[in-house]
Scaffold this motif. Structure first.
Motif, PDB file in Angstrom:
ATOM      1  N   ARG A 188       0.837  -1.207   0.000  1.00  0.00           N
ATOM      2  CA  ARG A 188       0.000   0.000   0.000  1.00  0.00           C
ATOM      3  C   ARG A 188       0.871   1.256   0.000  1.00  0.00           C
TER       4      ARG A 188
ATOM      5  N   GLN B 170      -3.421  11.454   4.208  1.00  0.00           N
ATOM      6  CA  GLN B 170      -3.766  10.169   3.607  1.00  0.00           C
ATOM      7  C   GLN B 170      -2.611   9.181   3.655  1.00  0.00           C
ATOM      8  N   ALA B 171      -1.398   9.683   3.930  1.00  0.00           N
ATOM      9  CA  ALA B 171      -0.218   8.830   3.859  1.00  0.00           C
ATOM     10  C   ALA B 171       0.865   9.337   4.793  1.00  0.00           C
TER      11      ALA B 171
ATOM     12  N   GLU C 173       0.391   4.372   2.659  1.00  0.00           N
ATOM     13  CA  GLU C 173      -1.007   4.622   3.033  1.00  0.00           C
ATOM     14  C   GLU C 173      -1.114   4.717   4.561  1.00  0.00           C
TER      15      GLU C 173
END
Length: 193
Positions: free
Chosen positions: A15, A35-36, A93
């Motif tokens: 991911r 988001q990451a 992620e």
């Protein structure tokens, strides 16, 4: 390579994606939802805020390291991330990274990383509390270099910003230190005597 990055489990690696940023390209903006977790593989990405007079305030410079670690559990970014040069970034992620931190060996490596970052920030804070450009230059060389010497991996203008002084003040201080014999400067190589 970061020990933490190398130890990431396969689930987190699956991911993860690479992002290529051009100079001045934006990785994220203030107010965006994280988001990451980001790791700068190549180049340099800076966390920036604007001062009241419109100048950039550099909060972090990431080169071959993690960026914006404090945002992992935040609802929104409090600054912008901008590439200072062409850069390659890994985006892990956010949930995959958080899941990986549940593993004791990853959590321990993350804790070690955060402790190193805290020491680095304290050293930078100490340096910025010094009054003169000369004191900041000496402190930087002594704390960031080896054997009273350093090779700058940045432009002198960028270095001045990191020291919290104007580039003109940096050039004047370097010239005075060279004239007095306290410092030798050869291109990007600086050595205290």
């Amino acid at each position: 390579m970061s020990p933490l990055l190398a130890a990431l489990p396969a689930a987190a690696r699956l991911r993860t994606r690479r992002i290529e940023l051009q100079r001045h390209g934006s990785l994220f903006c203030r107010g965006d939802r994280p988001q990451a977790m980001f790791f700068v593989l190549d180049g340099e990405v800076r966390l920036l805020r604007r001062s009241r007079v419109g100048d950039d305030v550099i909060l972090q410079r990431a080169r071959q390291g993690f960026l914006a670690e404090a945002s992992l559990d935040q609802p929104a970014y409090h600054c912008d991330a901008v590439a200072a040069q062409d850069s390659t970034v890994l985006a892990i992620e956010r949930q995959a990274f958080a899941d990986a931190l549940r593993r004791p060996e990853i959590r321990d490596k993350w804790s070690d990383h955060l402790a190193r970052e805290l020491r680095r920030v304290r050293t930078q804070s100490e340096r910025l509390s010094l009054k003169s450009a000369r004191e900041r230059i000496v402190h930087f060389i002594e704390t960031e270099g080896e054997g009273a010497a350093i090779v700058l991996g940045r432009t002198k203008k960028d270095w001045a910003a990191e020291l919290g002084i104007t580039h003109e003040a940096l050039y004047r201080a370097l010239a005075r230190m060279q004239r007095s014999g306290e410092l030798t400067v050869r291109d990007t190589h600086l050595r205290l005597r």
